[in-house]
Every structure is written in C-alpha cells, then in structure tokens.
Design an enzyme around this catalytic site. Sequence first.
Site, short mmCIF file in Angstrom:
data_model
loop_
_atom_site.label_atom_id
_atom_site.label_comp_id
_atom_site.label_asym_id
_atom_site.label_seq_id
_atom_site.Cartn_x
_atom_site.Cartn_y
_atom_site.Cartn_z
N VAL A 11 0.77 -1.19 -0.02
CA VAL A 11 -0.10 0.05 -0.08
C VAL A 11 1.03 1.15 -0.06
O VAL A 11 1.87 1.28 0.57
CB VAL A 11 -0.95 0.05 1.16
CG1 VAL A 11 -0.15 0.31 2.70
CG2 VAL A 11 -1.93 1.12 1.14
N GLY A 14 3.35 2.72 2.85
CA GLY A 14 3.35 1.62 3.85
C GLY A 14 4.91 1.32 3.97
O GLY A 14 5.22 0.05 4.85
N GLY A 15 6.30 1.98 3.68
CA GLY A 15 7.47 1.82 3.78
C GLY A 15 8.06 1.00 2.94
O GLY A 15 9.39 0.47 3.19
N THR A 17 9.77 2.15 0.22
CA THR A 17 10.94 3.15 -0.31
C THR A 17 11.87 3.06 1.06
O THR A 17 13.10 2.75 0.43
CB THR A 17 10.45 4.52 -0.73
OG1 THR A 17 9.71 4.52 -1.76
CG2 THR A 17 11.63 5.22 -1.28
N THR A 18 11.60 3.11 2.09
CA THR A 18 12.27 2.96 3.12
C THR A 18 13.04 1.81 3.23
O THR A 18 14.38 1.46 3.27
CB THR A 18 11.50 3.16 4.45
OG1 THR A 18 10.91 4.45 4.65
CG2 THR A 18 12.41 3.00 5.75
N ASP A 36 6.98 4.85 -8.17
CA ASP A 36 6.62 6.17 -8.26
C ASP A 36 7.09 7.31 -9.07
O ASP A 36 6.72 8.12 -9.48
CB ASP A 36 6.95 6.98 -6.68
CG ASP A 36 6.10 6.19 -5.64
OD1 ASP A 36 4.95 5.62 -5.86
OD2 ASP A 36 6.34 6.63 -4.43
N ASP A 61 -3.25 5.95 -7.26
CA ASP A 61 -2.99 4.48 -7.19
C ASP A 61 -3.83 3.61 -8.06
O ASP A 61 -4.47 2.63 -7.65
CB ASP A 61 -3.56 4.21 -5.65
CG ASP A 61 -2.70 4.83 -4.53
OD1 ASP A 61 -1.64 4.24 -4.25
OD2 ASP A 61 -3.03 5.91 -4.15
N ARG A 123 6.48 9.36 4.16
CA ARG A 123 6.54 10.38 3.07
C ARG A 123 5.54 11.53 3.27
O ARG A 123 4.46 11.49 3.66
CB ARG A 123 6.37 9.63 1.59
CG ARG A 123 6.39 10.64 0.39
CD ARG A 123 6.15 9.78 -0.77
NE ARG A 123 7.40 8.78 -1.01
CZ ARG A 123 7.00 7.40 -1.24
NH1 ARG A 123 5.54 7.07 -1.33
NH2 ARG A 123 8.08 6.49 -1.18
N ARG A 163 4.86 -4.24 12.88
CA ARG A 163 6.09 -4.63 13.30
C ARG A 163 7.25 -3.63 13.11
O ARG A 163 7.07 -2.94 12.27
CB ARG A 163 6.71 -5.83 12.82
CG ARG A 163 5.60 -6.97 12.74
CD ARG A 163 5.34 -7.59 14.27
NE ARG A 163 6.35 -7.82 15.22
CZ ARG A 163 6.28 -7.76 16.58
NH1 ARG A 163 5.35 -7.37 17.14
NH2 ARG A 163 7.57 -7.98 17.14
#
Length: 188
Positions: A11, A14-15, A17-18, A36, A61, A123, A163
């Site tokens: 999604v 949702g992390g 890229t990190t 993106d 999206d 972001r 988590r």
Amino acid sequence: MKKLVIGIGGVSNGGKTTLSSKLEKVLPNCYTLHQDRYGKGNDKDPEDVPIDPHHGWMMWDDLMALHNDVMMEDVDRWLEDPAAFSQSPTSTGDSTDVQVLLIEGFLIYNYKPLEKVFDASSRTYIPPDPPGFFDGHVWPMYLKYKKERDDHNIQTIDLDGTRPVEENFERVKTEILDMIKHLKDSQM
C-alpha cells in the site's frame, strides 16, 4: 552473471521506499527502480491521471496513472546489462557475482509484463491528501490489486506494518541474502 529481481510491493505510504533504500545499502551489487518515479503526474500530462468521478481526486493509485511501459524499458535495460546501472556502495565489481534489482511500488504485481522478471517510508505529499482520501481511495485500490495479485498466485513475502521497521528489514534482507547464496551455489 546471475541476476536476481526482487519486488517490494504494498500500500502507498507503507514503507516500501524506506525498506528498499536500506536494502540497497547492504545488498551487494544492488540497484533499485521506484515505480513512483514513473507517475504520469510527474510529467507534462497530468490529464492522463484518472480522476475519481465521485470525489474529484486524482487517482494516483491506479495502473493508468503510471508510465509502466517506460519502467519496463528500464527493467529490460537492467536485465541486458546490470553493470551499466550505477551500483550500490556494496558493489563488489566481480562480474561473476549475483546482480540484484529491487523494483518497489504499490502496483508492481499488477503490471503483467513484470511477472516474467520476478524471482520469487514515511513520506510527505505536497499538496497533502484531502480528508478521507486514504480510506476512500488508497486502501480500497490496494485491496483490489492485492486480491488480483493473490488470484494470480504471485509468490510474495507479506510484512506486518505494525512490526518495527528494523524487524521487517532484517526479515527481507535475510530472505534476499539466502536467494543470492542459492544462486551463487548453483553456479558451481
């Protein structure tokens, strides 16, 4: 030269890229493509981005909001010559090593041409999302495309966003390093 292509999907916000940025720093011979960066709103044709008829929101999206064909051209170029792409700080320079491509994005498992290449962040948006946008558009679109991915039995590792980031990072890093080891061992 062996190549390993890893998809990191999920999604929006949702992390992905990190996680991919952290992986790129520790995986040998690794390069990342970010879906993106292929958004149609990033060019001079924002009218190509679908508009939600009920709310007037630009539907970022949605597969139609992306230049997936251009992303696929970049994937194909990487597959032809991974060394031509800038390598991560962990690049070994050894042409016999496994080359790793991370493809991260919210709809990577729903763009059919990518199926053939897969081996198994916070972001701030400017302008900010309008009230109700995430619940009214982003999440339903994610569920729609997740169901489509699941219906096609695409092998994935699902992470629990509740988590700690470091725990999810370690899980994915371990899985990928195991894949790299398996590929290297199969060369012998």
